[in-house]
Design a protein around this motif. Structure first.
Motif, PDB file in Angstrom:
ATOM      1  N   GLY A   5       0.818  -1.193   0.000  1.00 31.31           N
ATOM      2  CA  GLY A   5       0.000   0.000   0.000  1.00 31.31           C
ATOM      3  C   GLY A   5       0.862   1.257   0.000  1.00 31.31           C
ATOM      4  O   GLY A   5       1.719   1.439   0.879  1.00 31.31           O
ATOM      5  N   VAL A   6       0.630   2.109  -0.982  1.00 33.02           N
ATOM      6  CA  VAL A   6       1.422   3.339  -1.091  1.00 33.02           C
ATOM      7  C   VAL A   6       1.132   4.275   0.077  1.00 33.02           C
ATOM      8  O   VAL A   6       2.026   4.970   0.580  1.00 33.02           O
ATOM      9  N   ASP A   7      -0.118   4.309   0.573  1.00 32.41           N
ATOM     10  CA  ASP A   7      -0.481   5.228   1.651  1.00 32.41           C
ATOM     11  C   ASP A   7       0.358   4.985   2.892  1.00 32.41           C
ATOM     12  O   ASP A   7       0.761   5.934   3.580  1.00 32.41           O
ATOM     13  N   GLU A   8       0.618   3.716   3.200  1.00 29.53           N
ATOM     14  CA  GLU A   8       1.382   3.402   4.418  1.00 29.53           C
ATOM     15  C   GLU A   8       2.799   3.966   4.341  1.00 29.53           C
ATOM     16  O   GLU A   8       3.305   4.548   5.313  1.00 29.53           O
ATOM     17  N   ILE A   9       3.459   3.787   3.182  1.00 32.43           N
ATOM     18  CA  ILE A   9       4.834   4.272   3.032  1.00 32.43           C
ATOM     19  C   ILE A   9       4.866   5.796   3.110  1.00 32.43           C
ATOM     20  O   ILE A   9       5.698   6.390   3.806  1.00 32.43           O
ATOM     21  N   VAL A  10       3.930   6.437   2.385  1.00 28.35           N
ATOM     22  CA  VAL A  10       3.894   7.901   2.379  1.00 28.35           C
ATOM     23  C   VAL A  10       3.603   8.446   3.770  1.00 28.35           C
ATOM     24  O   VAL A  10       4.251   9.394   4.253  1.00 28.35           O
ATOM     25  N   ALA A  11       2.621   7.852   4.459  1.00 27.94           N
ATOM     26  CA  ALA A  11       2.273   8.308   5.818  1.00 27.94           C
ATOM     27  C   ALA A  11       3.449   8.143   6.768  1.00 27.94           C
ATOM     28  O   ALA A  11       3.694   9.002   7.629  1.00 27.94           O
ATOM     29  N   GLN A  12       4.157   7.045   6.623  1.00 27.35           N
ATOM     30  CA  GLN A  12       5.329   6.817   7.489  1.00 27.35           C
ATOM     31  C   GLN A  12       6.370   7.908   7.294  1.00 27.35           C
ATOM     32  O   GLN A  12       6.922   8.441   8.261  1.00 27.35           O
ATOM     33  N   GLN A  13       6.646   8.262   6.036  1.00 34.86           N
ATOM     34  CA  GLN A  13       7.635   9.291   5.764  1.00 34.86           C
ATOM     35  C   GLN A  13       7.167  10.666   6.237  1.00 34.86           C
ATOM     36  O   GLN A  13       7.961  11.452   6.758  1.00 34.86           O
ATOM     37  N   LEU A  46      -4.179   3.072  -2.920  1.00 31.75           N
ATOM     38  CA  LEU A  46      -3.492   2.559  -4.111  1.00 31.75           C
ATOM     39  C   LEU A  46      -2.446   1.515  -3.715  1.00 31.75           C
ATOM     40  O   LEU A  46      -1.803   1.612  -2.666  1.00 31.75           O
ATOM     41  N   THR A  47      -2.288   0.517  -4.574  1.00 33.42           N
ATOM     42  CA  THR A  47      -1.309  -0.544  -4.340  1.00 33.42           C
ATOM     43  C   THR A  47      -0.328  -0.577  -5.512  1.00 33.42           C
ATOM     44  O   THR A  47      -0.744  -0.598  -6.670  1.00 33.42           O
ATOM     45  N   ALA A  48       0.958  -0.601  -5.208  1.00 30.26           N
ATOM     46  CA  ALA A  48       2.003  -0.643  -6.227  1.00 30.26           C
ATOM     47  C   ALA A  48       2.965  -1.776  -5.924  1.00 30.26           C
ATOM     48  O   ALA A  48       3.097  -2.214  -4.770  1.00 30.26           O
ATOM     49  N   VAL A  49       3.636  -2.254  -6.957  1.00 27.89           N
ATOM     50  CA  VAL A  49       4.648  -3.306  -6.795  1.00 27.89           C
ATOM     51  C   VAL A  49       6.004  -2.626  -6.664  1.00 27.89           C
ATOM     52  O   VAL A  49       6.552  -2.085  -7.636  1.00 27.89           O
ATOM     53  N   VAL A  50       6.543  -2.641  -5.456  1.00 30.07           N
ATOM     54  CA  VAL A  50       7.796  -1.946  -5.178  1.00 30.07           C
ATOM     55  C   VAL A  50       8.373  -2.518  -3.890  1.00 30.07           C
ATOM     56  O   VAL A  50       7.651  -3.111  -3.087  1.00 30.07           O
ATOM     57  N   SER A  51       9.660  -2.341  -3.697  1.00 29.09           N
ATOM     58  CA  SER A  51      10.258  -2.758  -2.418  1.00 29.09           C
ATOM     59  C   SER A  51       9.971  -1.679  -1.379  1.00 29.09           C
ATOM     60  O   SER A  51      10.166  -0.489  -1.648  1.00 29.09           O
ATOM     61  N   GLU A  73       5.147  25.032   1.499  1.00 26.32           N
ATOM     62  CA  GLU A  73       4.533  23.742   1.817  1.00 26.32           C
ATOM     63  C   GLU A  73       4.927  22.688   0.784  1.00 26.32           C
ATOM     64  O   GLU A  73       5.000  22.955  -0.404  1.00 26.32           O
ATOM     65  N   VAL A  74       5.152  21.479   1.298  1.00 25.99           N
ATOM     66  CA  VAL A  74       5.447  20.334   0.449  1.00 25.99           C
ATOM     67  C   VAL A  74       4.175  19.503   0.324  1.00 25.99           C
ATOM     68  O   VAL A  74       3.536  19.190   1.336  1.00 25.99           O
ATOM     69  N   THR A  75       3.841  19.140  -0.908  1.00 27.90           N
ATOM     70  CA  THR A  75       2.619  18.367  -1.159  1.00 27.90           C
ATOM     71  C   THR A  75       2.993  17.023  -1.772  1.00 27.90           C
ATOM     72  O   THR A  75       3.748  16.962  -2.749  1.00 27.90           O
ATOM     73  N   ILE A  76       2.449  15.956  -1.165  1.00 30.46           N
ATOM     74  CA  ILE A  76       2.612  14.601  -1.709  1.00 30.46           C
ATOM     75  C   ILE A  76       1.261  14.188  -2.268  1.00 30.46           C
ATOM     76  O   ILE A  76       0.284  14.025  -1.520  1.00 30.46           O
ATOM     77  N   HIS A  77       1.232  14.039  -3.575  1.00 28.54           N
ATOM     78  CA  HIS A  77      -0.029  13.746  -4.267  1.00 28.54           C
ATOM     79  C   HIS A  77       0.069  12.360  -4.912  1.00 28.54           C
ATOM     80  O   HIS A  77       1.027  12.068  -5.636  1.00 28.54           O
ATOM     81  N   THR A  78      -0.891  11.496  -4.637  1.00 30.48           N
ATOM     82  CA  THR A  78      -0.923  10.155  -5.210  1.00 30.48           C
ATOM     83  C   THR A  78      -2.074  10.043  -6.190  1.00 30.48           C
ATOM     84  O   THR A  78      -3.168  10.571  -5.961  1.00 30.48           O
ATOM     85  N   LYS A  79      -1.815   9.331  -7.311  1.00 28.86           N
ATOM     86  CA  LYS A  79      -2.867   9.146  -8.313  1.00 28.86           C
ATOM     87  C   LYS A  79      -2.580   7.874  -9.092  1.00 28.86           C
ATOM     88  O   LYS A  79      -1.493   7.263  -8.981  1.00 28.86           O
ATOM     89  N   PHE A 117       8.529  16.399  -8.530  1.00 32.30           N
ATOM     90  CA  PHE A 117       9.059  15.112  -8.973  1.00 32.30           C
ATOM     91  C   PHE A 117       7.947  14.079  -8.913  1.00 32.30           C
ATOM     92  O   PHE A 117       7.087  14.123  -8.018  1.00 32.30           O
ATOM     93  N   ALA A 118       7.985  13.115  -9.830  1.00 30.23           N
ATOM     94  CA  ALA A 118       6.969  12.067  -9.889  1.00 30.23           C
ATOM     95  C   ALA A 118       7.639  10.702  -9.873  1.00 30.23           C
ATOM     96  O   ALA A 118       8.587  10.458 -10.635  1.00 30.23           O
ATOM     97  N   ILE A 119       7.125   9.825  -8.986  1.00 32.70           N
ATOM     98  CA  ILE A 119       7.595   8.442  -8.914  1.00 32.70           C
ATOM     99  C   ILE A 119       6.553   7.578  -9.616  1.00 32.70           C
ATOM    100  O   ILE A 119       5.401   7.498  -9.164  1.00 32.70           O
ATOM    101  N   PHE A 120       6.954   6.937 -10.708  1.00 28.94           N
ATOM    102  CA  PHE A 120       6.058   6.065 -11.455  1.00 28.94           C
ATOM    103  C   PHE A 120       6.327   4.622 -11.039  1.00 28.94           C
ATOM    104  O   PHE A 120       7.440   4.110 -11.256  1.00 28.94           O
ATOM    105  N   LEU A 121       5.318   3.990 -10.433  1.00 32.99           N
ATOM    106  CA  LEU A 121       5.458   2.638  -9.909  1.00 32.99           C
ATOM    107  C   LEU A 121       4.596   1.666 -10.707  1.00 32.99           C
ATOM    108  O   LEU A 121       3.582   2.046 -11.284  1.00 32.99           O
ATOM    109  N   ARG A 122       5.003   0.403 -10.705  1.00 26.70           N
ATOM    110  CA  ARG A 122       4.237  -0.615 -11.426  1.00 26.70           C
ATOM    111  C   ARG A 122       2.959  -0.986 -10.675  1.00 26.70           C
ATOM    112  O   ARG A 122       2.967  -1.101  -9.444  1.00 26.70           O
ATOM    113  N   LYS A 123       1.931  -1.182 -11.447  1.00 26.00           N
ATOM    114  CA  LYS A 123       0.687  -1.673 -10.869  1.00 26.00           C
ATOM    115  C   LYS A 123       0.772  -3.188 -10.728  1.00 26.00           C
ATOM    116  O   LYS A 123       1.577  -3.852 -11.380  1.00 26.00           O
TER     117      LYS A 123
END
Length: 426
Positions: free
Chosen positions: A276-284, A307-312, A334-340, A404-410
């Motif tokens: 889950g991407v939300d967990e990693i982002v929230a942790q950071q 959202l769920t991505a395939v990543v380490s 302000e820093v904004t982290i936007h997921t889509k 910056f944008a991080i493109f992750l595999r679905k």
């Protein structure tokens, strides 16, 4: 080695010259003596013919006439009636002479004698000439041996110096060739070894710099957590919460070390899983909020949730941490982290309200050792490397203000890619 080459070449030359010179000298001596005997025999036949001709012409035959025609010879002519005519000076007793006789059918006999001393002198002169040629041949052989020894030993000395340089850590290839195929082959192997050693040394240096940079971010966050624990020591629940966060940060630190070791071995991490991407982002966000708060700045989250991505996990955490650190140092506001979600990727955008990336750095912002300020120039380079290792990518989608944008595999894309690898080409 040079001395051994000289001695061996000299020995071969001497043996070859002796094997050729001794038979040549013997054959030349026999040829000189045979030629001398044949000449005396021809002279005897000539005297017989001359005397016979004078007899037919009824001319007188005297010793003086014959001596003038054949100087240096002692000639005895016996006529048919037994009369003897002598010409020349008789050799002394004990002298080595060559004597030949001739006769005709009219009873005229001729004996011609020649002193063999001049023949021996010719043989001696021939021996001296052959000996001179032998000495000259040995000298030429020694000269060629010296040239060849120098041609062989100097490259070997040079190759030894090259090997010593490689052993001392100077892995710059010399690319010298010497015109000897075997020696050039060794030089080529040493040059290839030098390139490999240089690559290994460069990889080691890169690993050291990468490790120092990548470990700095987790250690900074861990330091902040420990400071929070110290400040909240009078509140046990807060201390416990901060201790758990610090332990998690230590685990992240260990994961980063494993990733760096894998990169140093040029081996992919291979631990990309659906998360889950939300967990990693929230942790950071939770880890970086204290330091942003001290700078009177804040971190906001927006976009699609769940959202769920395939990543380490460690890789994505490190990428987001690098982007937050980059925004803290180089950005503002302000820093904004936007997921889509897009049809092919899960995208995590990190942007701020600062001046952005200078125009001259837009094309090189992900290059190694490129930094807009007094940074190491490794953060974005390593972040992109981590994204690529998990099958994704990191891009600068807006320069001013920087985003910056991080493109992750679905999950679906990863499964299709895995099926294609297993099934192989159609």
């Amino acid at each position: 080695m040079r001395r051994r080459l000289l001695l061996s070449t000299l020995a071969v030359a001497v043996v070859a010259v002796l094997l050729l010179g001794i038979p040549l000298a013997y054959a030349t001596e026999r040829l000189i003596y045979d030629e001398a005997q044949q000449q005396v025999e021809r002279e005897a036949a000539s005297v017989v013919a001359g005397v016979n001709l004078r007899e037919e012409l009824r001319q007188s035959v005297t010793g003086d006439q014959i001596a003038k025609e054949f100087p240096g010879r002692y000639i005895v002519v016996t006529m048919a009636d037994g009369t003897q005519i002598t010409a020349g000076e008789a050799p002394a007793k004990g002298d080595h002479v060559i004597t030949k006789m001739a006769a005709n059918d009219r009873g005229i006999h001729v004996q011609v004698s020649r002193d063999a001393g001049d023949v021996e002198a010719d043989a001696v002169r021939t021996f001296l000439l052959i000996g001179s040629l032998v000495v000259l041949g040995v000298g030429v052989a020694v000269g060629l041996a010296m040239v060849q020894a120098r041609k062989l030993t100097l490259p070997l000395i040079d190759l030894a110096e090259t090997a010593d340089r490689l052993g001392s850590g100077n892995a710059r290839p010399r690319r010298r060739r010497y015109g000897v195929p075997e020696v050039d082959r060794v030089a080529e192997v040493l040059d290839r070894s030098a390139v490999r050693i240089a690559d290994l040394l460069a990889a080691s240096r890169e690993f050291a710099s990468d490790a120092s940079h990548q470990l700095r971010t987790p250690l900074t966050a861990l330091s902040m957590r420990l400071e929070e624990m110290i400040e909240a020591a009078e509140y046990p629940d807060v201390v416990r919460e901060e201790g758990v966060a610090a332990a998690a940060q230590v685990e992240r630190l260990a994961a980063v070390v494993e990733q760096l070791l894998a990169r140093a071995k040029h081996d992919p991490t291979g631990d990309a899983v659906p998360i889950g991407v939300d967990e990693i982002v929230a942790q950071q966000v939770k880890e970086w909020e204290p330091v942003f708060r001290r700078e009177n700045r804040r971190i906001g989250m927006s976009g699609v949730r769940g959202l769920t991505a395939v990543v380490s996990p460690g890789g994505l955490s490190q990428i987001v941490a690098t982007l937050l650190d980059n925004s803290l140092v180089h950005g503002d506001g302000e820093v904004t982290i936007h997921t889509k979600e897009t049809p092919t990727s899960i995208v995590v955008e990190v942007g701020d309200e600062g001046p952005g990336v200078p125009p001259e750095l837009e094309r090189r912002v992900f290059d190694r050792n490129v930094s807009g300020r007094q940074g190491t120039g490794l953060g974005l380079y390593l972040a992109r490397s981590l994204a690529t290792a998990d099958g994704g990518r990191l891009e600068l989608i807006r320069a001013r203000p920087a985003t910056f944008a991080i493109f992750l595999r679905k999950r679906e894309e990863a499964l299709l890619a895995k099926e294609r690898v297993v099934s192989g080409p159609a």
